[in-house]
Write an enzyme that holds these catalytic residues in place. Structure first.
Site, PDB file in Angstrom:
ATOM      1  N   PRO A 237       0.854  -1.185   0.000  1.00 21.75           N
ATOM      2  CA  PRO A 237       0.000   0.000   0.000  1.00 21.75           C
ATOM      3  C   PRO A 237       0.892   1.237   0.000  1.00 21.75           C
ATOM      4  O   PRO A 237       1.976   1.217   0.582  1.00 21.75           O
ATOM      5  CB  PRO A 237      -0.769  -0.116   1.327  1.00 21.75           C
TER       6      PRO A 237
ATOM      7  N   ASP B 256       8.194   1.666   3.152  1.00 19.01           N
ATOM      8  CA  ASP B 256       9.267   2.366   3.853  1.00 19.01           C
ATOM      9  C   ASP B 256      10.208   1.401   4.566  1.00 19.01           C
ATOM     10  O   ASP B 256      10.987   1.816   5.403  1.00 19.01           O
ATOM     11  CB  ASP B 256       8.705   3.395   4.834  1.00 19.01           C
TER      12      ASP B 256
ATOM     13  N   GLU C  89      -2.112  -7.612  12.244  1.00 14.94           N
ATOM     14  CA  GLU C  89      -1.601  -8.829  11.618  1.00 14.94           C
ATOM     15  C   GLU C  89      -2.353 -10.047  12.138  1.00 14.94           C
ATOM     16  O   GLU C  89      -2.691 -10.963  11.388  1.00 14.94           O
ATOM     17  CB  GLU C  89      -0.111  -8.975  11.907  1.00 14.94           C
TER      18      GLU C  89
END
Lengths: 314, 381
Positions: B138, B244, B331
């Protein structure tokens, strides 16, 4: 006849019973023993070894194709000018991560030689292993910064100039190494100072390859829409567009210029001055080498940096 | 493996790799091929006898024609699967966008020829035998977006059989990302869905209560389920890679052998040097070596696990939970619907090596290491 038949039937039954019993006993004895599952494992193992072989082959091919792109000293035909990237680095948490992604970028650039200079009294295994595994052509050097010049914990990053001794060491090695080459002075190449915390797009490496003296381009700054760039008029750099102290002789970032190897070798005294005031580090190096109108603007006359996508992000 | 495994991708929408398509790509090709940057789906038309290294990978076991057919079937389909605008109208309570199933019409008039001649001179490597790694990323618009995506692309280009599913958090697919994806030459799928403003981070960007990227990841999962048939033999691994982080190339090879869900340590998460699953002598995961809430069902970062595609297809109801997810539990919201702790496969030398770093563009904060240090100082990060 009947009794013999009866006897025969009885024997048959007895035999049948004995055989079954023996079979049962045998099966019971096999219980708990290690079973020989080679029949089941074989196809799986075969697949695994085939996949592994395939992977290995692919990796070999990749490595070979990278290797053939970097013929070093024994090149018969003229290869493109080598880009010598000098990267000072120092030990901190993100060092390995930063160097890893740098190496992943550099692997795409043909004819690149990475000179990594550690700020350390000796070579660290972390960097040594990383360089060996990277698959790049590299030189691993080290040069500790003097204690009084070192940034202390808690110092803002701009307080003292960083990487000075390391870059100078890189230059020193380069000059020495090239002098030892046959026809050393006439070798083609470009020198670029790439810090390990920046992002580089592959474009600039191709742009800088044609550097005759010193080439420049825009640099993007992280954290804001800001960027620094040279202002080009008539194909020549006339001034710099920057937010901070534009009156400096060369008000640009370390990542915004590259110097041709010829110029570096022709000026053996040129190096970075650690005593220079803040922001003047680049100028301290470039001042003796080139004047502003000799600068070669790259990246479409330095227009590519406008707004959205500079080639280098600091 | 069948040579046409990708040819069976969408039986209802078979494109004949015939004239129309070839013509379209050949006009594109004229400019690219001579510049040695040939996208791998265009290269093999030329002499296959001299294996220039871009072709060398794929031409090993198949004839050039066969490979060409396979790739023309697959690559353009994958590229054109980019959905049109995301939120055209809310259809579900969750507000998830429907992606359009039709081919993206805008690709028909490719006029702009990208000057990629000197940048990516090698198309990504491809093999017929390796399972494909589907990377779901994303992304959202911010100053460092291009830098991060560029770095990621530079990494991914080294990984064989990689398919990048990039999902933008935006109303429309932005030209910046579109251009970047095209220039890299990677196999990609470009999707987008905009997070409605209720879910977007407000104020403090480090507020962990609102999971960022959830809708985008769910859209990618949905796309995978719609594109791949559960019965087909295509091997694939799904990995959620945020834009990132930093990934070593070794990581992708470790995850390729995932049977159900594999796990490994991640550096710079949870206020530690690294977080790691606890692995016993038998090679089974029995807990989580973390300081921040180690009793979560799956106390692992998004970058610390990979899922076999078959499992994703087999459990089509498993998605990341959108609402009411506590910080650090995102998660778990997906994994608990897929596996139990017992099924986890530890990788990276039984979870002792660090192959992925949760870097952000800031210095890592090690608040949870404490005075004595929580993590093993001998593990190199």
């Amino acid at each position: 006849m009947a009794t013999r038949m009866k006897l025969k039937l009885k024997t048959v039954f007895v035999l049948y019973f004995m055989v079954s019993l023996l079979g049962l006993v045998y099966a019971l004895m096999q219980l708990g023993q290690r079973c020989d599952c080679t029949e089941h494992d074989l196809p799986k193992d075969r697949t695994i070894s085939r996949l592994r072989g395939e992977l290995h082959r692919l990796q070999e091919q990749m490595r070979k194709s990278e290797a053939t792109k970097q013929p070093q000293k024994h090149a018969v035909k003229p290869s493109p000018p080598t880009i010598f990237v000098i990267t000072p680095t120092y030990s901190r948490l993100v060092q390995k991560a930063e160097l890893t992604r740098m190496s992943q970028t550099f692997l795409h650039v043909p004819q690149l030689h990475w000179i990594v200079v550690e700020d350390s009294p000796h070579k660290t295994p972390l960097v040594s292993d990383l360089l060996v595994k990277s698959g790049l052509a590299y030189t691993h050097l080290h040069m500790p910064t003097a204690k009084d010049r070192k940034l202390q914990e808690g110092d803002p990053s701009w307080l003292k100039p960083r990487g000075v001794e390391q870059r100078n060491e890189g230059l020193r090695w380069l000059r020495e190494d090239r002098r030892a080459q046959p026809g050393g002075e006439s070798q083609q190449g470009v020198v670029y100072f790439a810090d390990d915390d920046n992002t580089y797009s592959l474009q600039i490496f191709e742009e800088m390859r044609s550097t005759q003296r010193v080439s420049v381009w825009p640099v993007g700054l992280v954290g804001g829409m800001k960027y620094e760039r040279p202002v080009v008029e008539g194909g020549k750099v006339v001034r710099f567009h920057t937010g901070w102290r534009p009156s400096r002789p060369f008000p640009m970032d370390m990542a915004g210029f590259a110097v041709s190897l010829k110029v570096v070798l022709a000026n053996p005294e040129a190096c970075f001055d650690g005593e220079a005031p803040m922001g003047f580090l680049e100028s301290s190096f470039l001042q003796g080498l080139v004047t502003m109108d000799e600068l070669e603007p790259k990246a479409d006359n330095c227009s590519k940096g406008l707004g959205s996508d500079p080639a280098v992000e600091v | 493996m069948s040579s046409t495994r990708f040819g069976r991708v969408m039986p209802s929408q078979i494109t004949n790799p015939g004239d129309a398509e070839e013509k379209r790509y050949s006009s594109h090709r004229v400019d690219r091929v001579t510049l040695d940057s040939a996208h791998h789906c265009l290269a093999p038309k030329r002499d296959s006898s001299t294996p220039r290294h871009p072709q060398g990978y794929a031409l090993t076991q198949r004839t050039a024609l066969h490979w060409q057919y396979q790739v023309l079937e697959w690559a353009p389909r994958i590229q054109r699967r980019s959905s049109d605008d995301g939120v055209e109208g809310k259809r579900e309570a969750g507000g998830q966008a429907q992606d359009s199933k039709e081919y993206c019409a805008s690709d028909k008039d490719i006029v702009e020829v990208v000057r990629t001649e000197y940048v990516y001179t090698r198309p990504p490597p491809w093999s017929d035998v390796l399972p494909t790694i589907h990377i779901i990323t994303p992304t959202y618009s911010r100053p460092v977006q291009k830098a991060e995506l560029t770095r990621l692309a530079n990494t991914f280009l080294h990984v064989p059989n990689l398919h990048w599913i990039l999902v933008e958090d935006s109303q429309r697919r932005t030209p910046l990302v579109t251009r970047l994806l095209r220039e890299t030459g990677l196999n990609y799928t470009h999707l987008n869905v905009e997070t409605p403003r209720n879910y977007k981070l407000r104020g403090d960007t480090r507020d962990p209560r609102i999971p960022r990227g959830t809708m985008q990841r769910n859209l990618a999962l949905r796309w995978l389920r719609e594109t791949f048939n559960a019965n087909s033999s295509q091997a694939g691994i799904v990995y959620f890679a945020d834009d990132d982080n930093t990934y070593s190339l070794e990581l992708f090879e470790e995850m390729r052998s995932t049977r159900k869900v594999s796990v490994w340590p991640v550096a710079f998460v949870g206020g530690l040097r690294y977080e790691s699953p606890k692995v016993n002598a038998a090679g089974k995961v029995y807990g989580w070596k973390t300081v921040f809430d180690p009793h979560r069902p799956f106390a692992i970062d998004m970058a610390g696990f990979a899922i076999n595609l078959r499992l994703i297809l087999f459990k089509p109801q498993a998605y990341f939970k959108l609402r009411g997810v506590k910080g650090g539990y995102q998660e778990s919201s997906l994994l608990r619907e897929l596996v139990t702790l017992n099924d986890l496969e530890p990788k990276a030398a039984n979870c002792t090596k660090i192959l992925v770093w949760h870097t952000r563009t800031e210095k890592p904060v090690l608040v949870n290491e404490g005075k004595k240090g929580f993590t093993d100082p001998n593990v190199e990060i």
